[in-house]
Design a protein around this motif. Structure first.
Motif, PDB file in Angstrom:
ATOM      1  N   MET A 122       0.809  -1.226   0.000  1.00  0.00           N
ATOM      2  CA  MET A 122       0.000   0.000   0.000  1.00  0.00           C
ATOM      3  C   MET A 122       0.849   1.287   0.000  1.00  0.00           C
ATOM      4  O   MET A 122       1.526   1.561  -0.962  1.00  0.00           O
ATOM      5  CB  MET A 122      -0.957   0.011   1.202  1.00  0.00           C
ATOM      6  CG  MET A 122      -1.808  -1.227   1.322  1.00  0.00           C
ATOM      7  SD  MET A 122      -3.147  -1.341   0.131  1.00  0.00           S
ATOM      8  CE  MET A 122      -4.248  -0.153   0.748  1.00  0.00           C
TER       9      MET A 122
ATOM     10  N   CYS B 241     -10.229  -5.953   0.400  1.00  0.00           N
ATOM     11  CA  CYS B 241      -9.625  -6.239  -0.898  1.00  0.00           C
ATOM     12  C   CYS B 241      -8.319  -6.989  -0.682  1.00  0.00           C
ATOM     13  O   CYS B 241      -7.703  -6.891   0.379  1.00  0.00           O
ATOM     14  CB  CYS B 241      -9.396  -4.955  -1.686  1.00  0.00           C
ATOM     15  SG  CYS B 241      -8.129  -3.903  -0.963  1.00  0.00           S
TER      16      CYS B 241
ATOM     17  N   SER C  31      -5.426  -6.413  -1.726  1.00  0.00           N
ATOM     18  CA  SER C  31      -4.282  -5.548  -1.430  1.00  0.00           C
ATOM     19  C   SER C  31      -4.186  -5.282   0.071  1.00  0.00           C
ATOM     20  O   SER C  31      -3.107  -5.294   0.652  1.00  0.00           O
ATOM     21  CB  SER C  31      -4.413  -4.223  -2.176  1.00  0.00           C
ATOM     22  OG  SER C  31      -4.884  -4.423  -3.479  1.00  0.00           O
TER      23      SER C  31
ATOM     24  N   CYS D 225      -9.107   6.265  -1.259  1.00  0.00           N
ATOM     25  CA  CYS D 225      -9.999   5.169  -0.880  1.00  0.00           C
ATOM     26  C   CYS D 225     -10.117   5.166   0.645  1.00  0.00           C
ATOM     27  O   CYS D 225      -9.146   5.440   1.343  1.00  0.00           O
ATOM     28  CB  CYS D 225      -9.403   3.854  -1.365  1.00  0.00           C
ATOM     29  SG  CYS D 225     -10.155   2.387  -0.652  1.00  0.00           S
TER      30      CYS D 225
ATOM     31  N   ASN E 146      -9.955   2.961   2.648  1.00  0.00           N
ATOM     32  CA  ASN E 146      -8.948   2.124   3.295  1.00  0.00           C
ATOM     33  C   ASN E 146      -7.717   2.919   3.707  1.00  0.00           C
ATOM     34  O   ASN E 146      -7.073   2.601   4.698  1.00  0.00           O
ATOM     35  CB  ASN E 146      -8.512   0.992   2.365  1.00  0.00           C
ATOM     36  CG  ASN E 146      -9.521  -0.133   2.361  1.00  0.00           C
ATOM     37  OD1 ASN E 146     -10.290  -0.275   3.317  1.00  0.00           O
ATOM     38  ND2 ASN E 146      -9.538  -0.921   1.313  1.00  0.00           N
TER      39      ASN E 146
ATOM     40  N   HIS F 182      -3.333   0.461  -9.446  1.00  0.00           N
ATOM     41  CA  HIS F 182      -2.744   1.148  -8.297  1.00  0.00           C
ATOM     42  C   HIS F 182      -1.306   0.678  -8.112  1.00  0.00           C
ATOM     43  O   HIS F 182      -1.011  -0.501  -8.277  1.00  0.00           O
ATOM     44  CB  HIS F 182      -3.555   0.851  -7.038  1.00  0.00           C
ATOM     45  CG  HIS F 182      -4.961   1.327  -7.134  1.00  0.00           C
ATOM     46  ND1 HIS F 182      -5.286   2.663  -7.124  1.00  0.00           N
ATOM     47  CD2 HIS F 182      -6.129   0.660  -7.288  1.00  0.00           C
ATOM     48  CE1 HIS F 182      -6.593   2.796  -7.242  1.00  0.00           C
ATOM     49  NE2 HIS F 182      -7.134   1.596  -7.350  1.00  0.00           N
TER      50      HIS F 182
ATOM     51  N   TYR G 129       0.477  -0.052  -5.647  1.00  0.00           N
ATOM     52  CA  TYR G 129       0.721  -1.175  -4.733  1.00  0.00           C
ATOM     53  C   TYR G 129       0.275  -2.496  -5.332  1.00  0.00           C
ATOM     54  O   TYR G 129       0.637  -3.553  -4.830  1.00  0.00           O
ATOM     55  CB  TYR G 129       0.039  -0.951  -3.374  1.00  0.00           C
ATOM     56  CG  TYR G 129      -1.371  -0.430  -3.469  1.00  0.00           C
ATOM     57  CD1 TYR G 129      -1.611   0.935  -3.436  1.00  0.00           C
ATOM     58  CD2 TYR G 129      -2.452  -1.295  -3.615  1.00  0.00           C
ATOM     59  CE1 TYR G 129      -2.903   1.433  -3.535  1.00  0.00           C
ATOM     60  CE2 TYR G 129      -3.740  -0.804  -3.711  1.00  0.00           C
ATOM     61  CZ  TYR G 129      -3.965   0.565  -3.678  1.00  0.00           C
ATOM     62  OH  TYR G 129      -5.233   1.045  -3.792  1.00  0.00           O
TER      63      TYR G 129
ATOM     64  N   THR H 251      -7.485  -5.580  -7.853  1.00  0.00           N
ATOM     65  CA  THR H 251      -7.675  -6.679  -6.921  1.00  0.00           C
ATOM     66  C   THR H 251      -9.143  -6.669  -6.501  1.00  0.00           C
ATOM     67  O   THR H 251      -9.820  -5.655  -6.591  1.00  0.00           O
ATOM     68  CB  THR H 251      -6.799  -6.515  -5.665  1.00  0.00           C
ATOM     69  OG1 THR H 251      -6.971  -5.193  -5.164  1.00  0.00           O
ATOM     70  CG2 THR H 251      -5.353  -6.761  -5.986  1.00  0.00           C
TER      71      THR H 251
ATOM     72  N   PRO I 120     -12.237  -7.328  -3.684  1.00  0.00           N
ATOM     73  CA  PRO I 120     -13.197  -6.450  -4.347  1.00  0.00           C
ATOM     74  C   PRO I 120     -12.767  -5.000  -4.199  1.00  0.00           C
ATOM     75  O   PRO I 120     -12.473  -4.551  -3.097  1.00  0.00           O
ATOM     76  CB  PRO I 120     -14.462  -6.689  -3.518  1.00  0.00           C
ATOM     77  CG  PRO I 120     -13.957  -7.047  -2.147  1.00  0.00           C
ATOM     78  CD  PRO I 120     -12.546  -7.545  -2.280  1.00  0.00           C
ATOM     79  N   CYS I 121     -12.731  -4.265  -5.267  1.00  0.00           N
ATOM     80  CA  CYS I 121     -12.343  -2.864  -5.193  1.00  0.00           C
ATOM     81  C   CYS I 121     -13.461  -2.020  -5.784  1.00  0.00           C
ATOM     82  O   CYS I 121     -13.690  -2.047  -6.990  1.00  0.00           O
ATOM     83  CB  CYS I 121     -11.041  -2.632  -5.951  1.00  0.00           C
ATOM     84  SG  CYS I 121     -10.623  -0.879  -6.059  1.00  0.00           S
TER      85      CYS I 121
ATOM     86  N   LEU J 247     -13.709   1.180  -6.035  1.00  0.00           N
ATOM     87  CA  LEU J 247     -13.234   2.288  -6.873  1.00  0.00           C
ATOM     88  C   LEU J 247     -12.961   1.810  -8.294  1.00  0.00           C
ATOM     89  O   LEU J 247     -13.461   2.372  -9.270  1.00  0.00           O
ATOM     90  CB  LEU J 247     -11.947   2.874  -6.285  1.00  0.00           C
ATOM     91  CG  LEU J 247     -12.097   3.888  -5.145  1.00  0.00           C
ATOM     92  CD1 LEU J 247     -12.697   3.229  -3.921  1.00  0.00           C
ATOM     93  CD2 LEU J 247     -10.754   4.502  -4.813  1.00  0.00           C
TER      94      LEU J 247
HETATM   95  S1  SF4 Z   1      -8.591   1.432  -3.949  1.00  0.00           S
HETATM   96 FE1  SF4 Z   1      -9.324  -0.652  -4.180  1.00  0.00          FE
HETATM   97  S2  SF4 Z   1      -7.480  -1.907  -4.117  1.00  0.00           S
HETATM   98 FE2  SF4 Z   1      -6.963   0.098  -3.252  1.00  0.00          FE
HETATM   99  S3  SF4 Z   1      -7.254  -0.127  -1.071  1.00  0.00           S
HETATM  100 FE3  SF4 Z   1      -9.143   0.701  -1.904  1.00  0.00          FE
HETATM  101  S4  SF4 Z   1     -10.393  -1.125  -2.267  1.00  0.00           S
HETATM  102 FE4  SF4 Z   1      -8.303  -1.840  -2.025  1.00  0.00          FE
END
Ligand code: SF4
Ligand code: SF4
Lengths: 311, 294
Positions: free
Chosen positions: B9, B52, B54, B87, B89, B174, B176, B246, B248-249, B251
């Motif tokens: 990340m 996800c 990642s 995101c 996350n 992305h 990462y 990856t 589930p994403c 975005l």
């Molecule tokens: S953008 Fe997608 S792949 Fe990246 S952290 Fe968020 S959900 Fe995970």
């Protein structure tokens, strides 16, 4: 005279052709893989050898399909290629102006878009079974109707049942519902065929520019009901080639011809011992599963190593 | 004092800056190794299904570091200004890690909408790091300069590839994911084996490509997603595009779908959820690359 062998080996069926310099088919066969690609290729090659007139000598071998790598090593193939390219090349040899190839097989479905004899786009269904042949066969079983009759029965329906086509689970419960509310078998079967087409177009065909000439291939192309709905919904003629199931094998044979040399191949593989062994490598935390290939007890190749150092 | 940096990340956005920053301050860091099966499997075990891949991998990296350092470095990023959000996350990882592990975290905020800059955030660490504010300022400005120089070079390299004579593939994803040894690297290696030139979506000068985003949507507000698709400014110079995500994403599934509807180039959408094997993916990549050769 020179000729070229192409083998298309999938998880369900193994197809093989031998073509001459002009792409004429001089031998061909289609057998079940039965979970054992090595044995089924041995069988297939024996059948092809018997069909092959003596004056012909093999100058190129190509393999395609999911077990292409393994079989490629086994036969010393000069070309090993994925099935999408092979299908396109094979189909183009007989239909040089084709613009769209629709394919629905037992386990997966694909679409290939071509323009001026070149692949410009393709897509593959990898997630959902609702648009494939295995879904049709399981429903045929449920309705206790032989799958071979499906197409003919569908053609007799005037009012195909509307079946939720999005996913197998929904489609199945919807089917049961339609049967309970009294739809006839013809209408349900027709609805099923139509749902295969809709599902295919919404999934695999989504956003693809489907133009004629269109060719429909794969096991499901034998189903006249599905064919009818493709024609109806696309509002275009859709052709089915009687050699459609061999196109992958033909394509890979053509590719092997392109890369061929004076080198001759013999096809005496009957007695070759060919085994694969899987082992886990524990040299680092990746714990790769290494698959090793042995030809007559001699280690000839391996794959699965992530670092590429372990053979 | 040793600071642990998970190679996942944030690492792929900040590693250079962090390296120069901590080196300048003479602070020890430890970076987890490239993702391997064991790290990922541990991450999967410790995470929940909705995360996800990642993020699962990130958790595995923290797990690797947990006994090997005094602090784990985790920024909390909310936004880089208006309509430049990240995101969720990126904001939540701090709390997620806090919940799973019993470790000390070195954290700072980036929230430009509320005037919380990166430098502000780092300055607040002065007590823990036992450095004066002026030392931190100097280290930060040194790190920014050095990072800027290196970035410029990678951007030029990336741009130069646009005039390569090989088959040119724009790889959108992305950072990462692109450079993770289990996610993007096997794909990159395979593309190289097929003799393709790879152009990376995250190695452009965002300031100069940014405008193109509105062609695909005027309402997007995710900075990194916008940055990735802004690489489409050079769509005419590449042969094909591969989207790598990856599962589930949220975005990617939204943004990429918007893009698919508007591009007129062959593209391949790869979504990795289970890294069991690359064989199936290789078939898809090979047939995709064949488009440009047959
Ligand atoms: S953008 Fe997608 S792949 Fe990246 S952290 Fe968020 S959900 Fe995970
Ligand atoms: S094959 Fe290579 S990467 Fe895989 S476990 Fe062995 S040493 Fe590690």
């Amino acid at each position: 005279m020179k000729c070229y062998l192409g083998i298309d080996i999938g998880s369900i069926s193994t197809k093989g052709v031998i073509i001459d310099e002009e792409n004429n088919i001089i031998a061909s066969s289609y057998i079940w893989t039965e979970g054992n690609p090595v044995e089924s290729v041995k069988k297939l090659v024996e059948i092809l050898k018997q069909q092959l007139p003596e004056e012909y000598k093999i100058h190129g071998i190509g393999t395609t399909g999911s077990a292409r790598k393994l079989i490629g090593i086994m036969l010393n193939a000069n070309v090993v290629k994925n099935e999408i390219t092979a299908h396109a090349v094979g189909t183009l040899a007989f239909h040089p102006d084709v613009k769209t190839i629709l394919e629905i097989g037992g386990q997966d479905s694909k679409i290939i878009i071509l323009r001026n004899g070149i692949i410009v786009d393709y897509a593959m269904n990898t997630l959902c079974a609702a648009g494939t042949g295995s879904f049709l066969s399981s429903q045929a079983k449920r309705l206790s109707i032989p799958i071979e009759d499906f197409g003919e029965i569908a053609l007799t329906s005037k009012n195909p049942a509307k079946i939720a086509a999005r996913c197998t689970v929904f489609a199945e419960s919807d089917l049961i519902h339609k049967a309970q509310v009294g739809y006839s078998k013809q209408d349900i079967i027709a609805g099923l065929c139509k749902s295969i087409v809709l599902n295919y177009l919404n999934n695999v065909g989504k956003g693809k520019k489907i133009r004629g000439p269109i060719i429909f291939q794969g096991g499901v192309s034998k189903n006249k009901g599905v064919l009818k709905y493709f024609r109806e919904i696309l509002n275009e003629d859709v052709m089915v080639d009687e050699n459609g199931h061999l196109m992958g094998a033909i394509g890979i044979a053509i590719l092997s011809k392109k890369e061929s040399s004076e080198k001759q191949y013999d096809l005496n593989i009957e007695d070759i011992k060919f085994i694969t062994k899987a082992n886990e490598c524990n040299k680092c935390p990746n714990n790769c599963e290494i698959l090793r290939i042995y030809k007559n007890d001699e280690h000839v190749d391996s794959w699965g190593s992530m670092c590429g150092k372990v053979k | 004092m040793t600071i642990g940096i998970p190679r996942s990340m944030f690492y792929y956005y900040f590693n250079k800056k962090w390296k120069y920053f901590f080196d300048y301050l003479n602070i020890n860091t430890i970076i987890s190794p490239k993702t391997n099966r064991e790290i990922l499997d541990n991450g999967i075990k410790l995470s929940t299904d909705e995360m996800c891949l990642s993020l699962k991998s990130y958790i595995g990296h923290v797990d690797y570091l947990k006994d090997k350092c005094d602090y784990i470095l985790i920024p909390r990023i909310d936004n880089y200004g208006r309509k430049e959000q990240t995101c969720t996350n990126f904001l939540a990882i701090y709390d997620i890690i806090n919940n799973i592990f019993d470790i000390k975290i070195l954290d700072y905020n980036i929230d430009l909408e509320n005037n919380e800059t990166e430098l502000e955030g780092l300055l607040k660490l002065s007590k823990i790091l036992k450095k004066t504010k002026s030392e931190i300022k100097k280290a930060y400005s040194y790190a920014c300069t050095m990072e800027g120089k290196e970035k410029k070079k990678t951007i030029i390299d990336n741009m130069n590839k646009l005039s390569s004579t090989k088959t040119k593939i724009l790889l959108i994803g992305h950072s990462y994911n692109l450079y993770d040894s289990l996610i993007g690297v096997p794909i990159i290696k395979y593309l190289e084996k097929l003799n393709c030139e790879i152009i990376y979506s995250d190695l452009f000068d965002y300031k100069s490509t940014k405008d193109i985003v509105s062609k695909y949507s005027k309402n997007l507000y995710w900075k990194y997603s916008k940055q990735n698709i802004s690489s489409l400014k050079y769509i005419d110079k590449v042969d094909g595009i591969i989207f790598l995500s990856t599962f589930p994403c949220g975005l990617d599934s939204l943004v990429n779908e918007l893009v698919f509807r508007k591009i007129n180039k062959p593209y391949l959408n790869l979504i990795l959820d289970d890294l069991g094997g690359i064989a199936g993916i290789e078939t898809r990549i090979e047939s995709f690359v064949d488009i440009f050769e047959y």
